[in-house]
Design a protein around this motif. Structure first.
Motif, PDB file in Angstrom:
ATOM      1  N   SER A  38     -52.993 -36.955 -43.018  1.00  0.00           N
ATOM      2  CA  SER A  38     -51.595 -36.684 -43.379  1.00  0.00           C
ATOM      3  C   SER A  38     -50.690 -36.920 -42.173  1.00  0.00           C
ATOM      4  N   ASN A  39     -49.410 -36.828 -42.412  1.00  0.00           N
ATOM      5  CA  ASN A  39     -48.459 -36.808 -41.311  1.00  0.00           C
ATOM      6  C   ASN A  39     -48.660 -35.546 -40.493  1.00  0.00           C
ATOM      7  N   LEU A  40     -48.020 -35.530 -39.359  1.00  0.00           N
ATOM      8  CA  LEU A  40     -48.068 -34.395 -38.442  1.00  0.00           C
ATOM      9  C   LEU A  40     -46.845 -33.519 -38.690  1.00  0.00           C
ATOM     10  N   TYR A  41     -47.059 -32.206 -38.682  1.00  0.00           N
ATOM     11  CA  TYR A  41     -45.980 -31.248 -38.926  1.00  0.00           C
ATOM     12  C   TYR A  41     -45.937 -30.227 -37.800  1.00  0.00           C
ATOM     13  N   GLN A  42     -44.742 -29.800 -37.461  1.00  0.00           N
ATOM     14  CA  GLN A  42     -44.570 -28.694 -36.530  1.00  0.00           C
ATOM     15  C   GLN A  42     -44.222 -27.461 -37.352  1.00  0.00           C
ATOM     16  N   THR A  43     -44.935 -26.368 -37.088  1.00  0.00           N
ATOM     17  CA  THR A  43     -44.765 -25.172 -37.896  1.00  0.00           C
ATOM     18  C   THR A  43     -44.740 -23.919 -37.038  1.00  0.00           C
ATOM     19  N   ALA A  44     -44.013 -22.936 -37.514  1.00  0.00           N
ATOM     20  CA  ALA A  44     -43.991 -21.642 -36.850  1.00  0.00           C
ATOM     21  C   ALA A  44     -45.323 -20.938 -37.105  1.00  0.00           C
ATOM     22  N   PRO A  45     -45.794 -20.150 -36.133  1.00  0.00           N
ATOM     23  CA  PRO A  45     -47.054 -19.428 -36.332  1.00  0.00           C
ATOM     24  C   PRO A  45     -46.906 -18.335 -37.390  1.00  0.00           C
ATOM     25  N   VAL A  46     -48.016 -17.992 -38.030  1.00  0.00           N
ATOM     26  CA  VAL A  46     -48.043 -16.880 -38.978  1.00  0.00           C
ATOM     27  C   VAL A  46     -49.000 -15.819 -38.450  1.00  0.00           C
ATOM     28  N   GLY A  47     -48.863 -14.624 -38.929  1.00  0.00           N
ATOM     29  CA  GLY A  47     -49.788 -13.572 -38.555  1.00  0.00           C
ATOM     30  C   GLY A  47     -49.249 -12.554 -37.579  1.00  0.00           C
ATOM     31  N   GLY A  48     -48.032 -12.746 -37.086  1.00  0.00           N
ATOM     32  CA  GLY A  48     -47.406 -11.734 -36.249  1.00  0.00           C
ATOM     33  C   GLY A  48     -47.653 -11.842 -34.756  1.00  0.00           C
ATOM     34  N   VAL A  49     -48.545 -12.711 -34.316  1.00  0.00           N
ATOM     35  CA  VAL A  49     -48.802 -12.869 -32.883  1.00  0.00           C
ATOM     36  C   VAL A  49     -47.746 -13.802 -32.301  1.00  0.00           C
ATOM     37  N   LYS A  50     -47.034 -13.337 -31.248  1.00  0.00           N
ATOM     38  CA  LYS A  50     -46.006 -14.163 -30.618  1.00  0.00           C
ATOM     39  C   LYS A  50     -46.691 -15.312 -29.874  1.00  0.00           C
ATOM     40  N   GLN A  51     -46.300 -16.552 -30.241  1.00  0.00           N
ATOM     41  CA  GLN A  51     -46.922 -17.735 -29.647  1.00  0.00           C
ATOM     42  C   GLN A  51     -46.078 -18.969 -29.965  1.00  0.00           C
ATOM     43  N   ASP A  52     -46.422 -20.076 -29.341  1.00  0.00           N
ATOM     44  CA  ASP A  52     -45.710 -21.329 -29.558  1.00  0.00           C
ATOM     45  C   ASP A  52     -45.986 -21.887 -30.950  1.00  0.00           C
ATOM     46  N   ASP A  53     -45.106 -22.808 -31.382  1.00  0.00           N
ATOM     47  CA  ASP A  53     -45.275 -23.478 -32.667  1.00  0.00           C
ATOM     48  C   ASP A  53     -46.556 -24.324 -32.669  1.00  0.00           C
ATOM     49  N   PHE A  54     -47.059 -24.549 -33.868  1.00  0.00           N
ATOM     50  CA  PHE A  54     -48.250 -25.362 -34.067  1.00  0.00           C
ATOM     51  C   PHE A  54     -47.886 -26.778 -34.472  1.00  0.00           C
ATOM     52  N   TYR A  55     -48.781 -27.704 -34.191  1.00  0.00           N
ATOM     53  CA  TYR A  55     -48.819 -29.003 -34.843  1.00  0.00           C
ATOM     54  C   TYR A  55     -49.953 -28.894 -35.850  1.00  0.00           C
ATOM     55  N   ASN A  56     -49.703 -29.347 -37.078  1.00  0.00           N
ATOM     56  CA  ASN A  56     -50.695 -29.287 -38.143  1.00  0.00           C
ATOM     57  C   ASN A  56     -50.776 -30.609 -38.881  1.00  0.00           C
ATOM     58  N   CYS A  57     -51.954 -30.899 -39.420  1.00  0.00           N
ATOM     59  CA  CYS A  57     -52.153 -32.031 -40.315  1.00  0.00           C
ATOM     60  C   CYS A  57     -53.341 -31.721 -41.209  1.00  0.00           C
ATOM     61  N   ALA A  58     -53.564 -32.576 -42.182  1.00  0.00           N
ATOM     62  CA  ALA A  58     -54.710 -32.431 -43.083  1.00  0.00           C
ATOM     63  C   ALA A  58     -55.486 -33.738 -43.109  1.00  0.00           C
ATOM     64  N   LEU A  59     -56.775 -33.628 -43.368  1.00  0.00           N
ATOM     65  CA  LEU A  59     -57.655 -34.793 -43.466  1.00  0.00           C
ATOM     66  C   LEU A  59     -58.418 -34.757 -44.778  1.00  0.00           C
ATOM     67  N   TYR A  60     -58.636 -35.947 -45.310  1.00  0.00           N
ATOM     68  CA  TYR A  60     -59.585 -36.114 -46.404  1.00  0.00           C
ATOM     69  C   TYR A  60     -60.741 -36.911 -45.827  1.00  0.00           C
ATOM     70  N   LEU A  61     -61.951 -36.401 -45.998  1.00  0.00           N
ATOM     71  CA  LEU A  61     -63.117 -37.114 -45.510  1.00  0.00           C
ATOM     72  C   LEU A  61     -64.231 -37.066 -46.542  1.00  0.00           C
ATOM     73  N   ARG A  62     -65.183 -37.964 -46.355  1.00  0.00           N
ATOM     74  CA  ARG A  62     -66.411 -37.976 -47.151  1.00  0.00           C
ATOM     75  C   ARG A  62     -67.551 -37.739 -46.169  1.00  0.00           C
ATOM     76  N   THR A  63     -68.508 -36.920 -46.606  1.00  0.00           N
ATOM     77  CA  THR A  63     -69.605 -36.590 -45.707  1.00  0.00           C
ATOM     78  C   THR A  63     -70.898 -36.356 -46.468  1.00  0.00           C
TER      79      THR A  63
END
Length: 169
Positions: A38-63
């Motif tokens: 997938s494309n790359l996304y910048q996202t705010a953290p979840v869960g209440g721990v103060k920290q920097d934003d994340f970069y996230n993506c998704a993959l489809y693979l066969r294994t």
């Protein structure tokens, strides 16, 4: 071969490079074939721990790996990326999660498939929506619509630019 969807994230160090390295490690494994990123996304953290934003993506693979063997492989990649598990939902150099593995439902102490929190996370569902088709795409869209827009997520482009392009197998 099994159809698998992963979520990848990083918020420490060079986030984009950490994601690239993890994807390249998956590509080098003879029992894994990365099909889509997938494309790359910048996202705010979840869960209440103060920290920097994340970069996230998704993959489809066969294994050919079993779910447990794939989990071990992902944990090895995290260890190579210097992942430390000090704080639950805390900052991390790399995070690799199995979202879906075929149509399996697994719940053990170390592995839950489908991922137990994916329906609550826009940073998982939006990238996943990009790389799914058919019924899975429709289910992902419904989950995303049910979630609403309470989470900040910003599309920032491709994980791999032209100089670092990853070709399909």
């Amino acid at each position: 071969m099994h159809d698998v969807y992963l979520s990848l994230g990083a918020n420490l160090g060079d986030r984009k490079q950490a994601l690239r390295k993890a994807i390249m490690a998956l590509k080098k494994d003879s029992e894994i074939s990365v099909q889509q990123i997938s494309n790359l996304y910048q996202t705010a953290p979840v869960g209440g721990v103060k920290q920097d934003d994340f970069y996230n993506c998704a993959l489809y693979l066969r294994t050919s790996l079993t779910p447990t063997a794939l989990l071990v492989k992902l944990q090895q990649i995290e260890a190579a990326g210097k992942r430390q598990r000090k704080v639950h939902w805390g900052p991390r150099t790399i995070d690799l999660d199995i979202l879906l593995y075929d149509n399996l439902k697994i719940k053990t102490q170390s592995l839950t498939i489908p991922h137990s929190q994916m329906h609550r996370r826009a940073f998982v569902l939006i990238p996943l929506l990009e790389i799914t088709t058919g019924k899975l795409h429709q289910r992902t869209l419904i989950l995303l619509q049910n979630l609403g827009d309470q989470q900040q997520i910003e599309k920032i482009g491709s994980v791999f630019d032209e100089a670092n392009r990853v070709e399909k197998d």
